[in-house]
Design a protein around this motif. Sequence first.
Motif, PDB file in Angstrom:
ATOM      1  N   CYS A   1      -6.689  -5.756  -2.066  1.00  0.00           N
ATOM      2  CA  CYS A   1      -6.534  -5.052  -0.809  1.00  0.00           C
ATOM      3  C   CYS A   1      -7.005  -3.612  -1.020  1.00  0.00           C
TER       4      CYS A   1
ATOM      5  N   SER B   1      -4.815   0.113  11.724  1.00  0.00           N
ATOM      6  CA  SER B   1      -3.369   0.362  11.611  1.00  0.00           C
ATOM      7  C   SER B   1      -2.608   0.153  12.916  1.00  0.00           C
TER       8      SER B   1
ATOM      9  N   LYS C   1       3.603  -2.197   8.831  1.00  0.00           N
ATOM     10  CA  LYS C   1       3.599  -0.776   8.496  1.00  0.00           C
ATOM     11  C   LYS C   1       4.985  -0.276   8.132  1.00  0.00           C
TER      12      LYS C   1
ATOM     13  N   LYS D   1       5.089  -1.103   4.607  1.00  0.00           N
ATOM     14  CA  LYS D   1       3.798  -0.861   3.948  1.00  0.00           C
ATOM     15  C   LYS D   1       3.334  -2.099   3.187  1.00  0.00           C
TER      16      LYS D   1
ATOM     17  N   ASP E   1     -10.913  -6.934   7.801  1.00  0.00           N
ATOM     18  CA  ASP E   1     -10.196  -5.669   7.866  1.00  0.00           C
ATOM     19  C   ASP E   1      -9.269  -5.651   9.072  1.00  0.00           C
TER      20      ASP E   1
ATOM     21  N   SER F   1      -3.123   6.008   6.038  1.00  0.00           N
ATOM     22  CA  SER F   1      -4.264   5.092   6.061  1.00  0.00           C
ATOM     23  C   SER F   1      -4.371   4.432   7.423  1.00  0.00           C
TER      24      SER F   1
ATOM     25  N   GLU G   1      -7.278   0.395   1.141  1.00  0.00           N
ATOM     26  CA  GLU G   1      -6.914   1.192   2.301  1.00  0.00           C
ATOM     27  C   GLU G   1      -7.816   2.402   2.381  1.00  0.00           C
TER      28      GLU G   1
ATOM     29  N   TYR H   1      -7.141   2.112   8.108  1.00  0.00           N
ATOM     30  CA  TYR H   1      -7.805   0.818   7.989  1.00  0.00           C
ATOM     31  C   TYR H   1      -7.394   0.181   6.682  1.00  0.00           C
ATOM     32  N   PHE H   2      -7.238  -1.132   6.728  1.00  0.00           N
ATOM     33  CA  PHE H   2      -6.880  -1.899   5.546  1.00  0.00           C
ATOM     34  C   PHE H   2      -7.867  -3.057   5.438  1.00  0.00           C
TER      35      PHE H   2
ATOM     36  N   TYR I   1       0.841  -1.194   0.000  1.00  0.00           N
ATOM     37  CA  TYR I   1       0.000   0.000   0.000  1.00  0.00           C
ATOM     38  C   TYR I   1       0.878   1.248   0.000  1.00  0.00           C
TER      39      TYR I   1
END
Lengths: 115, 118
Positions: free
Chosen positions: A90, A52, A68, A71, A49, A30, A92, A32-33, A25
């Motif tokens: 996916c 982060s 993270k 990413k 979901d 962001s 974000e 939420y993923f 990503y």
Amino acid sequence: GESVGLHLPTLSVQEGDNSIINCAYSNSASDYFIWYKQESGKGPQFIIDIRSNMDKRQGQRVTVLLNKTVKHLSLQIAATQPGDSAVYFCAETDAGGTSYGKLTFGQGTILTVHP
Amino acid sequence: GAGVSQTPSNKVTEKGKYVELRCDPISGHTALYWYRQSLGQGPEFLIYFQGTGAADDSGLPNDRFFAVRPEGSVSTLKIQRTERGDSAVYLCASSLGPIGVSSYNEQFFGPGTRLTVL
């Protein structure tokens, strides 16, 4: 997300195997993923979901991992079944910011499960 | 219960024509989104409604595209002077709203309308 070509990454597995689908990503903001499954002729369907502030979340037969630092997001599907065959995306979102929760989708991966 | 529905499921039109695409969100969902999906790609955001107002239309590609949601439920995406490059699947999604500072509301997608501009 950035536009991608017509050739999506593909993953072929045998029924019963575990599958791992990866995604990179772009937006550090962001929070939420989300992973979506899209079958032919249908809209995306929510799978799982992760927020982060988490690095792992488990659902039914699925696990999402978030790194993270680099990413990177992954979706693990346990005991893959033929019904899992689909395109996986996916996405974000910066729900806490000004994006109003709109989703930015990444490149999809075609999963094919052989009986 | 009923999910998000979109009509028509397929629309074939000629270049230069006007088209309307309809979205019926899940009852009670105040947030509504339109996305466009080209072949082999993920959906791309077009516009977001919170209630009747378009809170974010930054994804609309140009002024040929317009969307309305007059009563805060059904939404219509309108495309004027269609071009071949407008051919895509147009997806609608709805979610409970409003989006909170620390919350994310799952978006439920409809099956989409496949638009083909000849």
